[in-house]
Design an enzyme around this catalytic site. Sequence first.
Site, PDB file in Angstrom:
ATOM      1  N   TRP A   1       4.950  25.782-133.828  1.00 52.92           N
ATOM      2  CA  TRP A   1       3.487  25.195-133.271  1.00 52.92           C
ATOM      3  C   TRP A   1       2.938  26.019-132.260  1.00 52.92           C
ATOM      4  O   TRP A   1       1.857  26.141-132.019  1.00 52.92           O
ATOM      5  CB  TRP A   1       4.078  23.938-132.979  1.00 52.92           C
ATOM      6  CG  TRP A   1       2.681  22.924-132.188  1.00 52.92           C
ATOM      7  CD1 TRP A   1       1.792  22.162-132.837  1.00 52.92           C
ATOM      8  CD2 TRP A   1       2.388  23.281-130.769  1.00 52.92           C
ATOM      9  NE1 TRP A   1       0.793  21.824-132.046  1.00 52.92           N
ATOM     10  CE2 TRP A   1       1.014  22.158-131.011  1.00 52.92           C
ATOM     11  CE3 TRP A   1       2.503  23.860-129.749  1.00 52.92           C
ATOM     12  CZ2 TRP A   1       0.232  22.244-129.638  1.00 52.92           C
ATOM     13  CZ3 TRP A   1       1.722  23.518-128.632  1.00 52.92           C
ATOM     14  CH2 TRP A   1       0.757  22.774-128.387  1.00 52.92           C
ATOM     15  N   HIS A   2       3.726  26.720-131.311  1.00 53.81           N
ATOM     16  CA  HIS A   2       3.380  27.440-130.217  1.00 53.81           C
ATOM     17  C   HIS A   2       2.653  28.834-130.599  1.00 53.81           C
ATOM     18  O   HIS A   2       1.642  29.289-129.913  1.00 53.81           O
ATOM     19  CB  HIS A   2       4.484  27.614-128.871  1.00 53.81           C
ATOM     20  CG  HIS A   2       4.467  26.450-128.217  1.00 53.81           C
ATOM     21  ND1 HIS A   2       5.710  25.570-128.673  1.00 53.81           N
ATOM     22  CD2 HIS A   2       4.037  26.377-126.985  1.00 53.81           C
ATOM     23  CE1 HIS A   2       5.566  24.528-127.542  1.00 53.81           C
ATOM     24  NE2 HIS A   2       4.609  24.884-126.482  1.00 53.81           N
ATOM     25  N   GLY A   3       3.020  29.325-131.557  1.00 50.81           N
ATOM     26  CA  GLY A   3       2.519  30.350-132.193  1.00 50.81           C
ATOM     27  C   GLY A   3       3.010  31.240-133.239  1.00 50.81           C
ATOM     28  O   GLY A   3       4.141  30.718-133.724  1.00 50.81           O
TER      29      GLY A   3
ATOM     30  N   PHE B   1      -3.214  28.224-128.647  1.00 49.91           N
ATOM     31  CA  PHE B   1      -2.028  27.483-129.464  1.00 49.91           C
ATOM     32  C   PHE B   1      -2.988  26.393-130.165  1.00 49.91           C
ATOM     33  O   PHE B   1      -2.542  25.831-131.055  1.00 49.91           O
ATOM     34  CB  PHE B   1      -1.139  27.017-128.857  1.00 49.91           C
ATOM     35  CG  PHE B   1      -0.313  27.938-127.844  1.00 49.91           C
ATOM     36  CD1 PHE B   1       0.058  29.141-128.526  1.00 49.91           C
ATOM     37  CD2 PHE B   1       0.210  27.634-126.709  1.00 49.91           C
ATOM     38  CE1 PHE B   1       0.779  30.084-127.681  1.00 49.91           C
ATOM     39  CE2 PHE B   1       0.917  28.321-125.760  1.00 49.91           C
ATOM     40  CZ  PHE B   1       1.233  29.925-126.576  1.00 49.91           C
TER      41      PHE B   1
END
Lengths: 488, 319
Positions: free
Chosen positions: A324-326, A488
Amino acid sequence: MLFNSFGFLVFFIVVTCLYFLLPNRARWSLLLLASCFFYMFFKWEYIFILLFTIAVDYYAGIKIESAEGVERKRKWLILSLIANIGVLAFFKYYNFLNGNISGLYSLLGYKNPIPYLHIILPIGLSFHTFQAMSYTIEVFRGHQNAERHFGIYALYVMFYPQLAAGPIERPQHMLPQFHERKQFDYDNLIIGLRLMLWGIFKKVVIADRVAMAVDTVYGDVHEYSGGCLLLAAILYAFQIYCDFSGYSDIALGSARVMGFNLMRNFDHPLYSKSVTEFWRKWHISLSTWLYDYLYLPIVIAKRDWNKFAVAFGLMVTFFISGLWHGAAWTFVFWGVLHGLAVTYEFLSKKPRNRLAKVLPNWLYSATCRILTLAFLVITWIFFRTGSMSQSFYIIKTAFNPLAKGYFHLMYRELNDDLTIMGFARWKFFAVMLGVVGFAVADWLIYKKRQFILFQVSQGLRWAGYALLVICIIFMGVFHSNQFIYFQF
Amino acid sequence: MKSIKRLKYLLLFVILLGVLLFSIDWIISFGARHVNVSDLGKINLIFNHRVDPDIMIFGASDAEWGFDAPELQRLTHRTVYNGAIDGTHYRQLACLIDEFAQYATHNRAVILSLGPFALRARMGVREIERYLPVIGNQNVYESLYDMDADLAFKCRYIPFYKYTEVSSNYYRQSFEGWKTYIKSRRQGFPLDTMLGYVPDPQAWQRAPKNATNDASNVPIDKFTYQVLADLIRELRSKGKKVIVLVSPFHQSGVALIKNWEQIRSGMQALGAMADYYMDFSTSTLTTQKDYFRNSFHLNANGSKVFASILAEQLNRILK
């Protein structure tokens, strides 16, 4: 439009004044228009993608509520999830996936026929997608009635204070607030402005100043000694905390001024005694989202596995959290490391409790805090670099104090100036003083559970606010530093 | 209603805060206006009409570090001032030269130094903080406005906005400005002892990364060319002898610029509009690394040697 820009200051003042001047029935449309304007400031074309998912979710919500039978409801839910995850997957993960496919192809000696696309990630995509998904899931679960007012539902997804980087709200918490009649309230105004002030201070005075040192070192890691790399890694922990919690404070504050309560996103996470505790205090809105919609369903589904269900749930959750973050393996690795740590803490609860009873409380707490912070600092190296090999190089060099020249912090610039991490010496010490000062202030807030300026007389309190404003204006860094979590 | 009444406390706070902020702003700006050294000081001196030498030099870093004004003064027996500003292109310097042309009555010659990148297009304003003390001057404001309207407008008209654009160096210089003011308030605004020249004692180093990366092709910007042509015309109309001078740079720099001959002919064309044209790009200096800090900049040693060569020519011209 960045929260730390002059444009936002004007936007905020105009929108807030108009909000209280307009009759209640017209306020939602003002907020929606303002939010559209705020969103379109980044890349106006993307508003159509957002409107598409809003329309799908709005319709799906009504259909889920009115459908008879779980299977029919589930079909509408799946449709909504596909729309949301599809948009997210395309914009955020297409090139990542394609890059990995290319790697596989080249291993086999072929050329990947799937083209690389030049896609710019829509601002806040991961945040508002998760928020939209929580709506349809909650309607499906029967915890929330479908919203019949399209404008209010659109506002739930697009509300400008939390549009770009959260907090990721829940429909039960936000939707009723949009229907409420809001009165101007002095206390809300003061609480909101104070939060904004503290948030801007954290962003422009601490985070962006520290970023100058961190960026200098991370920009050319092979040029710097192990001591510098370690210091940069530690400073990055403060940078990312001040950056993201600063953003969240501004978001909470700007909503609070108009009478809206957004959920708290941070609770002094850097002083956590364990990684598990850290995730209860860091980006709380994401952690609770993942807990409710991913971790719990997995654990319930695999409950026959007993302890391993929890371990499995944790690993999957943190894997997804990393992703999700990257869209990069460094983020996935970061997530997996956190998953392993939390799983270890879960499985080793009993022996650790026994150890806590044997050791003096202060010693146990201090050791736990230091170890947790060390773990966070190390794992954030993966978060920051974007390259596995560079991350391992930094870890290897930064944690080898016996290496020759490890403590050599000074660096000779091209113009023959001696600098420490890009700063003249006195500036570097001023930055360090600022970071230590902030850490002490944050610790005091953590200990007293109250904003630090609440503990002094009114005169001193207002003087403190004035000092914050002066620091922001005369010592802030305002150049092009986007909030880290915007990506993000 | 209670909330509205309590707003007066907030209003009072905002007013007091405003007074405090304007006071700090005044203190900082006053100091900055009295700086007489560095690039900020040069701009102050020119806009306070404190510089009117026989020979005035304008240009960018190649001139700032390359023209040893005290040495030139000694060798030519004429007053010299180095008004060059590091990293600044002629579009941004134009207001400074224009102001100088308007007031300087004593001045006889103006050297417009052209480094190898002088005719390149440059976007935006470079280090606006140097111009902040004089941004109220219409000439400066319009010049900056042409390059970055948004930035110039905000810095001039929005209170405290300029502080979002300054570095800590600005505050340090403001402090120095106060010291200068206190020391010399009876004598007025003194010139700095180096006469605007910034000696660079460094030995040869590699060229800055950005310079070497950009060096492969340096297209001539028509607008910059026109600005220079207009400046030459204006200076000449005020009775000043204009010298277009191609500054010396090491031969390794020539190798880095593919279209150097094209640039050089552009400079020659500008030279034809001026009173004199001097080209030091092929001077004997340019073969010796000892005289340079990198491919494009003389060091202190080189600028001393260059001063002796230049002084000879200036003495001949300004007889």
